[in-house]
Design a protein around this motif. Structure first.
Motif, PDB file in Angstrom:
ATOM      1  N   UNK A  57     -66.564 -64.958   3.007  1.00  0.00           N
ATOM      2  CA  UNK A  57     -66.023 -66.187   3.732  1.00  0.00           C
ATOM      3  C   UNK A  57     -64.941 -66.889   2.608  1.00  0.00           C
ATOM      4  N   UNK A  58     -63.991 -67.298   2.694  1.00  0.00           N
ATOM      5  CA  UNK A  58     -63.173 -68.055   1.744  1.00  0.00           C
ATOM      6  C   UNK A  58     -62.772 -69.617   2.433  1.00  0.00           C
ATOM      7  N   UNK A  59     -63.661 -70.337   2.004  1.00  0.00           N
ATOM      8  CA  UNK A  59     -63.451 -71.588   2.397  1.00  0.00           C
ATOM      9  C   UNK A  59     -61.999 -72.564   1.803  1.00  0.00           C
ATOM     10  N   UNK A  60     -61.685 -72.005   0.885  1.00  0.00           N
ATOM     11  CA  UNK A  60     -60.231 -72.454   0.279  1.00  0.00           C
ATOM     12  C   UNK A  60     -59.144 -72.447   1.289  1.00  0.00           C
ATOM     13  N   UNK A  61     -59.025 -71.426   2.149  1.00  0.00           N
ATOM     14  CA  UNK A  61     -58.194 -71.242   3.101  1.00  0.00           C
ATOM     15  C   UNK A  61     -58.527 -71.667   4.632  1.00  0.00           C
ATOM     16  N   UNK A  62     -59.528 -72.430   4.775  1.00  0.00           N
ATOM     17  CA  UNK A  62     -60.265 -72.587   5.969  1.00  0.00           C
ATOM     18  C   UNK A  62     -59.269 -73.788   6.635  1.00  0.00           C
ATOM     19  N   UNK A  63     -58.987 -73.720   7.913  1.00  0.00           N
ATOM     20  CA  UNK A  63     -58.237 -74.736   8.514  1.00  0.00           C
ATOM     21  C   UNK A  63     -59.057 -75.360   9.431  1.00  0.00           C
ATOM     22  N   UNK A  64     -58.623 -76.312  10.414  1.00  0.00           N
ATOM     23  CA  UNK A  64     -59.513 -77.095  11.309  1.00  0.00           C
ATOM     24  C   UNK A  64     -60.154 -76.117  12.168  1.00  0.00           C
ATOM     25  N   UNK A  65     -61.509 -76.501  12.543  1.00  0.00           N
ATOM     26  CA  UNK A  65     -62.058 -75.406  14.009  1.00  0.00           C
ATOM     27  C   UNK A  65     -61.354 -75.401  15.036  1.00  0.00           C
ATOM     28  N   UNK A  66     -60.690 -76.509  15.466  1.00  0.00           N
ATOM     29  CA  UNK A  66     -60.106 -76.300  16.792  1.00  0.00           C
ATOM     30  C   UNK A  66     -58.729 -76.055  16.543  1.00  0.00           C
ATOM     31  N   UNK A  67     -58.027 -75.893  15.524  1.00  0.00           N
ATOM     32  CA  UNK A  67     -56.651 -75.460  15.406  1.00  0.00           C
ATOM     33  C   UNK A  67     -56.131 -74.404  16.025  1.00  0.00           C
ATOM     34  N   UNK A  68     -55.214 -74.575  16.830  1.00  0.00           N
ATOM     35  CA  UNK A  68     -54.904 -73.384  17.658  1.00  0.00           C
ATOM     36  C   UNK A  68     -53.260 -73.269  17.554  1.00  0.00           C
ATOM     37  N   UNK A  69     -52.757 -71.904  17.847  1.00  0.00           N
ATOM     38  CA  UNK A  69     -51.445 -71.940  17.981  1.00  0.00           C
ATOM     39  C   UNK A  69     -51.224 -70.981  19.385  1.00  0.00           C
ATOM     40  N   UNK A  70     -50.029 -71.259  19.706  1.00  0.00           N
ATOM     41  CA  UNK A  70     -49.476 -70.477  21.112  1.00  0.00           C
ATOM     42  C   UNK A  70     -48.723 -69.138  20.810  1.00  0.00           C
ATOM     43  N   UNK A  71     -48.812 -68.110  21.530  1.00  0.00           N
ATOM     44  CA  UNK A  71     -48.511 -66.859  21.545  1.00  0.00           C
ATOM     45  C   UNK A  71     -48.210 -66.151  23.026  1.00  0.00           C
ATOM     46  N   UNK A  72     -47.394 -65.464  22.984  1.00  0.00           N
ATOM     47  CA  UNK A  72     -47.207 -64.799  24.292  1.00  0.00           C
ATOM     48  C   UNK A  72     -47.854 -63.446  24.326  1.00  0.00           C
ATOM     49  N   UNK A  73     -48.643 -63.270  25.322  1.00  0.00           N
ATOM     50  CA  UNK A  73     -49.425 -61.916  25.483  1.00  0.00           C
ATOM     51  C   UNK A  73     -48.288 -60.857  25.976  1.00  0.00           C
ATOM     52  N   UNK A  74     -48.467 -59.687  25.010  1.00  0.00           N
ATOM     53  CA  UNK A  74     -47.542 -58.664  25.539  1.00  0.00           C
ATOM     54  C   UNK A  74     -47.758 -58.016  26.935  1.00  0.00           C
ATOM     55  N   UNK A  75     -49.094 -57.968  26.997  1.00  0.00           N
ATOM     56  CA  UNK A  75     -49.616 -57.165  28.373  1.00  0.00           C
ATOM     57  C   UNK A  75     -49.255 -57.785  29.644  1.00  0.00           C
TER      58      UNK A  75
END
Length: 178
Positions: free
Chosen positions: A82-100
């Motif tokens: 585990x790399x704690x230096x690159x950790x972001x917020x636990x609930x941080x999200x991004x939106x993506x389009x599902x290709x299926x």
């Protein structure tokens, strides 16, 4: 654990990407006048170096041929950290389009882990090993970036830095001196 099955093959794709870096290495054997005798493609496989040494050592007399050609490289994943230096917020999200199904999905940020690998080189001649090393080291200054399509369904591509941490050289001899 949480009841929802998923398998994006992220670690598998990372292992394959690492191995792909080293599958085009060749060495040359030359005469003293510079004429090329052999142009040899170096074999590459996944697994610990000890596995190949054990295969050779199983034969006390070395009377049977062994299906290992030298020089050879092998690699294996040896740790996940585990790399704690690159950790972001636990609930941080991004939106993506599902290709299926072409629907917008909310995706959580990935958990940052460093995956460690070990690359081993076995050769009969010291010069063969040095030729291989010289073809690898210049690319890592100190890292070499590769782009991997980690989660195809949402088109998540990541640049993964491969960092060369150290090079260890071991010149060992098997067998009697006579």
């Amino acid at each position: 654990m949480l009841g929802t099955y998923y398998y994006h093959e992220i670690i598998r794709k990372t292992i394959i990407a690492f191995g792909t870096l080293f599958n085009s290495i060749n060495i040359k054997h030359k005469k003293s006048d510079g004429t090329i005798l052999d142009d040899i493609k170096v074999g590459l496989s996944y697994g610990p170096q000890q596995k190949y040494l054990a295969k050779i050592q199983e034969q006390a007399e070395l009377s049977k041929s062994v299906a290992i050609t030298l020089p050879r490289m092998s690699f294996e994943m040896n740790n996940v950290q585990y790399d704690p230096a690159r950790k972001t917020g636990v609930t941080q999200t991004f939106k993506a389009i599902d290709s299926t199904d072409d629907k917008m999905k909310k995706v959580f940020m990935p958990v940052p882990y460093n995956i460690g690998f070990e690359l081993s080189i076995m050769s009969k001649l010291s010069d063969d090993a040095l030729q291989i090393i010289e073809q690898i080291i210049p690319y890592f200054q100190p890292s070499f970036n590769i782009t991997v399509n980690l989660v195809e369904s949402i088109g998540e591509k990541k640049d993964i830095p491969i960092v060369l941490e150290s090079v260890n050289y071991s010149d060992s001899y098997e067998g009697g001196f006579d």
